[in-house]
Design an enzyme around this catalytic site. Structure first.
Site, mmCIF file in Angstrom:
data_model
loop_
_atom_site.group_PDB
_atom_site.id
_atom_site.type_symbol
_atom_site.label_atom_id
_atom_site.label_comp_id
_atom_site.label_asym_id
_atom_site.label_seq_id
_atom_site.Cartn_x
_atom_site.Cartn_y
_atom_site.Cartn_z
ATOM 1 N N HIS A 51 0.689 7.491 10.908
ATOM 2 C CA HIS A 51 1.584 8.599 11.202
ATOM 3 C C HIS A 51 3.032 8.168 11.051
ATOM 4 O O HIS A 51 3.580 7.468 11.903
ATOM 5 C CB HIS A 51 1.327 9.124 12.619
ATOM 6 C CG HIS A 51 2.220 10.263 12.987
ATOM 7 N ND1 HIS A 51 2.685 10.468 14.274
ATOM 8 C CD2 HIS A 51 2.761 11.261 12.237
ATOM 9 C CE1 HIS A 51 3.458 11.528 14.289
ATOM 10 N NE2 HIS A 51 3.531 12.030 13.070
ATOM 11 N N GLU A 59 2.964 5.076 13.610
ATOM 12 C CA GLU A 59 1.837 4.964 14.532
ATOM 13 C C GLU A 59 0.578 4.657 13.732
ATOM 14 O O GLU A 59 0.225 5.405 12.815
ATOM 15 C CB GLU A 59 1.658 6.252 15.329
ATOM 16 C CG GLU A 59 2.770 6.492 16.330
ATOM 17 C CD GLU A 59 2.641 7.813 17.063
ATOM 18 O OE1 GLU A 59 2.919 7.858 18.263
ATOM 19 O OE2 GLU A 59 2.280 8.821 16.406
ATOM 20 N N ASN A 113 4.022 12.124 20.093
ATOM 21 C CA ASN A 113 3.885 13.561 20.315
ATOM 22 C C ASN A 113 3.217 13.890 21.644
ATOM 23 O O ASN A 113 3.492 14.935 22.231
ATOM 24 C CB ASN A 113 3.118 14.207 19.160
ATOM 25 C CG ASN A 113 3.985 14.374 17.935
ATOM 26 O OD1 ASN A 113 5.208 14.362 18.027
ATOM 27 N ND2 ASN A 113 3.374 14.520 16.771
#
Length: 314
Positions: A175, A187, A225
């Site tokens: 990510h 990530e 997130n």
């Protein structure tokens, strides 16, 4: 802006059961990356990988989409070149040309991944689309290629679920953050089935392209997130309850908590439709998050998205 809206490559991986390259072929191929999806994220990933001397094939559905991706990369590279060589126009041009020369374009995902050591998917956030795409990619890519999704919100394990056991062992999340050339974090998301050597390979790739990897298990929102969405949603709820105006909430968090951006400025940048998509998905089907009030729908957010007021991109 959201506030304004409210105010108006490394050694080859060996996976059990997978047929491997010969040593020389593996070493030669480890620099080869395929990025599927030529939008802002995919183009950014391709740019960064090529800047760090990887050979990249960027894939999209049409030549027009690829041309847009290449133009985005060229524009970004020119900005980098001006900072890198501020008084040397020739060096600026040479830098841009050298990086672009390492990026091939293709409308055939299967052909693009045939000799790739790493395949990164960066297409629309639709799990059925991603599953269908990876079925084709896994069949066409080398048997020891790492398969990675750049999803920001969908479960990595669910994307990989329809694949065979061998492909699932080679599947991770990578990510990246937007804008990819500027943001340092990647990530690296490991599923319960991912082989440790594959996770190590993903970490090494992130480091090789100048990023800082953070490894986490496959969980809704990963790290950033999962922490960021509740923060932004609670800011919206403060507004809904009449606690404070967006400007004051942003000022309070920047000056009181030392954040570089307030929550509404951040929402602006992320996009209200993106926030709604992620939060609604977690509330309805997030592992362990269904019905969690942190991710309950927001009437104000729903209203703004419905009216097309999405933030900076709108």
């Amino acid at each position: 802006m959201f506030a304004a809206v409210f105010r108006s490559s490394v050694p080859a991986i060996r996976v059990p059961g997978a047929r491997g390259f010969s040593g020389s072929a593996a070493r030669a191929s480890m620099q080869r990356i395929a990025v599927v999806g030529g939008g802002q994220m995919g183009s950014g990933i391709a740019q960064v990988a090529a800047t760090h001397n990887h050979d990249v094939t960027l894939v999209d559905v049409s030549q027009e989409a690829l041309d847009r991706g290449r133009a985005y990369i060229a524009k970004s590279l020119k900005r980098v070149a001006k900072k890198k060589f501020p008084d040397d126009a020739s060096a600026q041009g040479g830098f841009v040309d050298d990086v672009l020369a390492r990026i091939a374009l293709s409308t055939s995902p299967e052909a693009a991944v045939r000799d790739a050591a790493l395949v990164v998917e960066a297409v629309v956030e639709n799990i059925a689309v991603k599953q269908q795409l990876f079925a084709a990619l896994a069949a066409a890519a080398p048997a020891d290629a790492v398969l990675a999704s750049n999803t920001s919100s969908l479960p990595i394990g669910k994307i990989a679920a329809p694949l065979g056991a061998d492909a699932r062992r080679r599947f991770v999340g990578l990510h990246f953050f937007n804008p990819v050339p500027q943001m340092k974090l990647v990530e690296v998301v490991r599923t319960d089935e991912a082989a440790p050597a594959v996770v190590d390979r993903a970490v090494a790739f992130a480091k090789a392209i100048g990023k800082t990897p953070a490894v986490c298990k496959d969980t809704p929102g990963f790290i950033v997130n999962r922490l960021l969405l509740p923060y932004m949603m609670e800011a919206i709820r403060l507004l809904e309850r009449g606690v404070a105006e967006p400007r004051d909430i942003d000022t309070a968090m920047k000056l009181g908590a030392g954040y570089p951006m307030g929550p509404f400025e951040l929402c602006d940048y992320v996009g209200l439709d993106t926030i709604k998509f992620i939060v609604d998905g977690w509330h309805q089907d997030g592992d362990g998050l269904q019905g969690n009030p942190l991710f309950a729908p927001s009437a104000k957010l729903d209203e703004l998205v419905k009216s097309g007021r999405l933030g900076v991109k709108a």
